[in-house]
Design a protein around this motif. Structure first.
Motif, PDB file in Angstrom:
ATOM      1  N   THR A   3       0.805  -1.249   0.046  1.00 23.51           N
ATOM      2  CA  THR A   3       0.125   0.149   0.142  1.00 23.51           C
ATOM      3  C   THR A   3       0.644   1.205  -0.011  1.00 23.51           C
ATOM      4  O   THR A   3       0.712   2.272  -0.541  1.00 23.51           O
ATOM      5  N   PHE A  13      -4.407  -4.219  -0.470  1.00 23.35           N
ATOM      6  CA  PHE A  13      -3.710  -3.142  -0.545  1.00 23.35           C
ATOM      7  C   PHE A  13      -5.020  -1.798  -0.341  1.00 23.35           C
ATOM      8  O   PHE A  13      -4.886  -1.076  -0.984  1.00 23.35           O
ATOM      9  N   ASN A  14      -6.030  -2.249  -0.050  1.00 26.03           N
ATOM     10  CA  ASN A  14      -7.454  -2.000   0.039  1.00 26.03           C
ATOM     11  C   ASN A  14      -8.419  -2.326   1.089  1.00 26.03           C
ATOM     12  O   ASN A  14      -8.852  -3.480   0.780  1.00 26.03           O
ATOM     13  N   GLN A  60      -3.013  -1.207   5.987  1.00 20.97           N
ATOM     14  CA  GLN A  60      -3.133  -0.397   4.891  1.00 20.97           C
ATOM     15  C   GLN A  60      -3.227   1.104   4.901  1.00 20.97           C
ATOM     16  O   GLN A  60      -2.829   1.989   4.309  1.00 20.97           O
ATOM     17  N   ALA A  85      -0.658   3.562   3.446  1.00 19.42           N
ATOM     18  CA  ALA A  85      -1.018   4.559   2.605  1.00 19.42           C
ATOM     19  C   ALA A  85      -0.388   5.780   3.017  1.00 19.42           C
ATOM     20  O   ALA A  85       0.316   6.647   2.037  1.00 19.42           O
ATOM     21  N   ASN A  95     -10.717   3.228  -3.294  1.00 13.28           N
ATOM     22  CA  ASN A  95      -9.964   2.596  -2.187  1.00 13.28           C
ATOM     23  C   ASN A  95     -10.122   3.607  -0.963  1.00 13.28           C
ATOM     24  O   ASN A  95      -9.521   4.561  -0.948  1.00 13.28           O
TER      25      ASN A  95
END
Length: 223
Positions: free
Chosen positions: A15, A67-68, A93, A97, A173
């Motif tokens: 991520t 990743f979401n 994640q 991010a 996302n």
């Protein structure tokens, strides 16, 4: 390192690299485009799709390459991961991010955290986010069932297309959306606009799960 820790590391790292790509390619695209937003968007979309393909290919065997949080939520709803693992995935994640945004800013000598200023709100933007998330989740669910080996390419191709056919440029996302609230670059979003995007993404998740079921993609049977 135990298996869960390996999975969490893969999710956080993936991520972070995804967001570094989204933000960094936006900065570079604007710098090279000389005021042409189409060129900047092409650079942003192409870099993001390319990185997604790489990350899903190399990290998918370790963590599933979500990743979401939307993908993680669906996998939990389907019983493919437990609630505790899902909560841990979403946490890393979000942290990954934010780390990716900071990394991109550092690479371009920008302030590390910047409250977003780019206006992204209104019915057309929310509809776009619902559609983008719906299409992404449908790609994941149907692709995993019928074309699992092609899933990295399918997701990358969908995101590249969705950058262009949605007015929101397809965040799709919640972790990406929250993190992009901390950049004033081409990829940014105002913090006050984040909630509308996340709610629209949630609606897209619900619609995708319903349509996938109607198309025969049902939850795995308990063993």
């Amino acid at each position: 390192m135990n298996l869960l820790d390996q999975r969490l590391l893969a999710e956080g790292l993936g991520t972070a690299l995804l967001l570094a790509t989204v933000v960094g390619s936006g900065v570079m695209g604007v710098a090279l485009a000389d005021g042409n937003d189409a060129v900047a968007l092409l650079a942003n979309a192409g870099a993001t799709a390319g990185m997604l393909y790489v990350l899903i290919t190399i990290l998918g065997p370790i963590s599933g390459a979500h990743f979401n949080p939307a993908v993680t939520l669906v996998m939990a709803m389907r019983g493919e991961i437990g609630a505790r693992q899902a909560a841990a995935y979403v946490s890393v994640q979000l942290l990954g991010a934010l780390a990716g945004v900071v990394l991109a800013h550092a690479m371009f000598d920008l302030d590390l955290l910047q409250p977003g200023t780019r206006v992204r709100t209104g019915a057309s933007q929310w509809l776009s986010e619902g559609v983008a998330t719906f299409g992404l989740l449908l790609t994941v669910l149907i692709g995993a069932k019928h074309r699992a080996a092609a899933l990295p390419a399918l997701v990358a191709a969908y995101i590249f297309a969705a950058y262009w056919f949605t007015s929101s440029t397809s965040f799709a996302n919640p972790a990406v959306t929250v993190a992009r609230g901390f950049t004033q670059t081409f990829a940014g979003i105002r913090l006050q606009d984040v909630l509308g995007f996340v709610l629209a993404q949630g609606a897209g998740v619900i619609a995708a799960v319903a349509i996938a079921r109607a198309l025969g993609v049902k939850e795995p049977r308990p063993t």
